[in-house]
Design an enzyme around this catalytic site. Structure first.
Site, PDB file in Angstrom:
ATOM      1  N   TYR A 292      14.752  30.438   6.640  1.00  0.00           N
ATOM      2  CA  TYR A 292      13.538  31.161   7.039  1.00  0.00           C
ATOM      3  C   TYR A 292      13.467  31.275   8.553  1.00  0.00           C
ATOM      4  O   TYR A 292      13.682  30.310   9.272  1.00  0.00           O
ATOM      5  CB  TYR A 292      12.296  30.423   6.539  1.00  0.00           C
ATOM      6  CG  TYR A 292      12.110  30.523   5.048  1.00  0.00           C
ATOM      7  CD1 TYR A 292      11.836  31.746   4.441  1.00  0.00           C
ATOM      8  CD2 TYR A 292      12.219  29.388   4.254  1.00  0.00           C
ATOM      9  CE1 TYR A 292      11.661  31.838   3.065  1.00  0.00           C
ATOM     10  CE2 TYR A 292      12.034  29.470   2.877  1.00  0.00           C
ATOM     11  CZ  TYR A 292      11.763  30.703   2.294  1.00  0.00           C
ATOM     12  OH  TYR A 292      11.593  30.782   0.941  1.00  0.00           O
TER      13      TYR A 292
ATOM     14  N   LYS B 284       0.844  -1.202   0.000  1.00  0.00           N
ATOM     15  CA  LYS B 284       0.000   0.000   0.000  1.00  0.00           C
ATOM     16  C   LYS B 284       0.881   1.255   0.000  1.00  0.00           C
ATOM     17  O   LYS B 284       2.082   1.166   0.285  1.00  0.00           O
ATOM     18  CB  LYS B 284      -0.910  -0.010   1.227  1.00  0.00           C
ATOM     19  CG  LYS B 284      -0.154  -0.006   2.547  1.00  0.00           C
ATOM     20  CD  LYS B 284      -1.030  -0.385   3.733  1.00  0.00           C
ATOM     21  CE  LYS B 284      -0.232  -0.385   5.011  1.00  0.00           C
ATOM     22  NZ  LYS B 284      -0.942  -1.044   6.116  1.00  0.00           N
TER      23      LYS B 284
HETATM   24  C1  PLP Z   1      -0.042  -2.011   6.754  1.00  0.00           C
HETATM   25  C2  PLP Z   1      -0.564  -3.310   7.249  1.00  0.00           C
HETATM   26  C3  PLP Z   1       0.300  -4.405   7.423  1.00  0.00           C
HETATM   27  C4  PLP Z   1       1.804  -4.310   7.281  1.00  0.00           C
HETATM   28  O1  PLP Z   1       2.342  -3.788   8.477  1.00  0.00           O
HETATM   29  P1  PLP Z   1       3.925  -3.626   8.693  1.00  0.00           P
HETATM   30  O2  PLP Z   1       4.024  -3.131  10.079  1.00  0.00           O
HETATM   31  O3  PLP Z   1       4.392  -2.623   7.708  1.00  0.00           O
HETATM   32  O4  PLP Z   1       4.523  -4.961   8.467  1.00  0.00           O
HETATM   33  C5  PLP Z   1      -0.272  -5.611   7.763  1.00  0.00           C
HETATM   34  N1  PLP Z   1      -1.608  -5.731   7.956  1.00  0.00           N
HETATM   35  C6  PLP Z   1      -2.457  -4.694   7.834  1.00  0.00           C
HETATM   36  C7  PLP Z   1      -3.906  -4.898   8.071  1.00  0.00           C
HETATM   37  C8  PLP Z   1      -1.964  -3.438   7.490  1.00  0.00           C
HETATM   38  O5  PLP Z   1      -2.799  -2.401   7.392  1.00  0.00           O
END
Ligand code: PLP
Length: 359
Positions: free
Chosen positions: A254, A33
């Protein structure tokens, strides 16, 4: 050289092998994702053909992958949010996570010509973000089954809130809730994210869901990636575009939030928050130049940062600057400097930064 994120696909594959070694009896749902945590989702998916499935948060992310020719199962972790999305999930052959009754109602009201293949039910075990309470699971499964819109299995999924701290007793509590639900229903189960893969073997079950560890970042608060034999996949680079000699009392950037208390040589680097490089690193972050760690002076601006070159006499315009991803300055450490987590720094990096894939 404009800012570039070098993506080491050989390191990515190494980290995937670490998942397989650590959870040898589980199938792997590689979590890609948010553009594979900023690394480039299509290229990451193509580099991990050993994945049994990929997981994304949103329909648009899944469609991008399908359109790029990724034909493995793709799981929508947040499920569908309208009847139209449900229809599209069916057309694109996606696996859907159902986490509330509304989503099941959308599915039940449709007659899909192509039933959904393998779906998941999210179980609320203690994080209180998404999912069905244990006493609602039986009804949810019955309604899903009666919809006649699912052809394959219905798996049980849950998610840890504290797996980055293995000693936290809330992990065991969540696992116990899940174990009870699992004892009452059959079907595939999945609970472990990266941190749980590395530290809670009893949570591995049928499917593990690694995200962060694939990218070579430690998922455990008290362990380095190196100690877990994970290799950083991203190295973020930019270059020195100016060098200036400051006199005592002169200020940088800045708001003039940094002031020289002695004559100081400073360098300007061509990366800033316009690239997604966090402004929280103002007067706090470190970068490396010629294998030496130097500190950011003043505020991060949109396209530039300034750094202290006092320790590096030989620095020249054009020198490569590594923002994170080398041994002396891993992204976990930069995240601490920004008082955030590596996930956020990686995801924030935007399209302005060129991704350069090798390995
Ligand atoms: C993002 C996510 C993961 C992966 O988690 P990590 O900590 O990056 O390994 C696994 N399961 C769900 C439901 C997630 O939303």
């Amino acid at each position: 050289m404009y800012p570039v994120a070098e993506i080491d696909l050989a390191a990515l594959k190494h980290n995937f092998r670490r998942v397989k070694e650590t959870a040898p009896n589980s199938k792997v749902m590689s979590v890609i994702k948010a553009n594979a945590y900023g690394h480039g989702d299509i290229e990451v998916a193509k580099a991990l053909p050993g994945s049994d499935a990929f997981a994304v948060a949103r329909l648009s992310e899944a469609i991008r992958l399908r359109n790029a020719g990724i034909d493995k199962p793709i799981v929508l972790l947040e499920g569908i949010h309208s009847p139209d999305e449900c229809q599209q999930a069916s057309e694109y052959g996606l696996s859907v996570v159902f986490h509330n009754e509304q989503q099941i109602a959308y599915l039940s009201a449709l007659t899909l010509t192509k039933p959904l293949q393998f779906c998941w039910l999210m179980i609320e075990t203690g994080m209180h973000r998404l999912g069905f309470a244990p006493d609602k699971v039986a009804d949810a499964i019955t309604t899903l089954t009666n919809s006649n819109n699912i052809a394959g299995d219905i798996g049980l999924m849950s998610h840890f809130a504290n797996a980055d701290t293995p000693s936290d007793d809330r992990n065991g509590k969540q696992l116990a809730v899940m174990t009870k639900v699992m004892s009452e229903h059959c079907g595939p189960r999945s609970m472990a994210n990266s941190a749980a893969i590395m530290s809670l073997p009893t949570s591995h079950q049928h499917w593990v869901r690694p995200g962060l560890m694939l990218y070579g970042v430690s998922p455990l608060n008290k362990k380095t990636a190196q100690s877990l034999n994970l290799k950083p996949v991203m190295q973020l680079k930019a270059q020195l575009i100016a060098i200036e000699q400051l006199q005592r009392g002169e200020q940088v950037g800045y708001g003039g939030t940094w002031q020289a208390d002695k004559p100081t040589r400073i360098g300007t680097v061509n990366i800033g928050y316009g690239d997604g490089y966090s402004r929280l690193l103002s007067n706090a972050g470190q970068v490396s130049i010629q294998n030496q760690i130097v500190t950011i002076l003043g505020r991060v601006s949109m396209d530039m940062i300034c750094v202290d070159l006092s320790g590096i006499d030989k620095a020249e315009i054009g020198d490569e600057v590594i923002l994170w991803g080398d041994e002396s300055n891993p992204v976990e450490q930069v995240a601490k400097q920004a008082k955030t987590i590596a996930y956020e720094l990686l995801c924030q990096l935007n399209q302005r930064v060129i991704r350069d894939f090798h390995g």
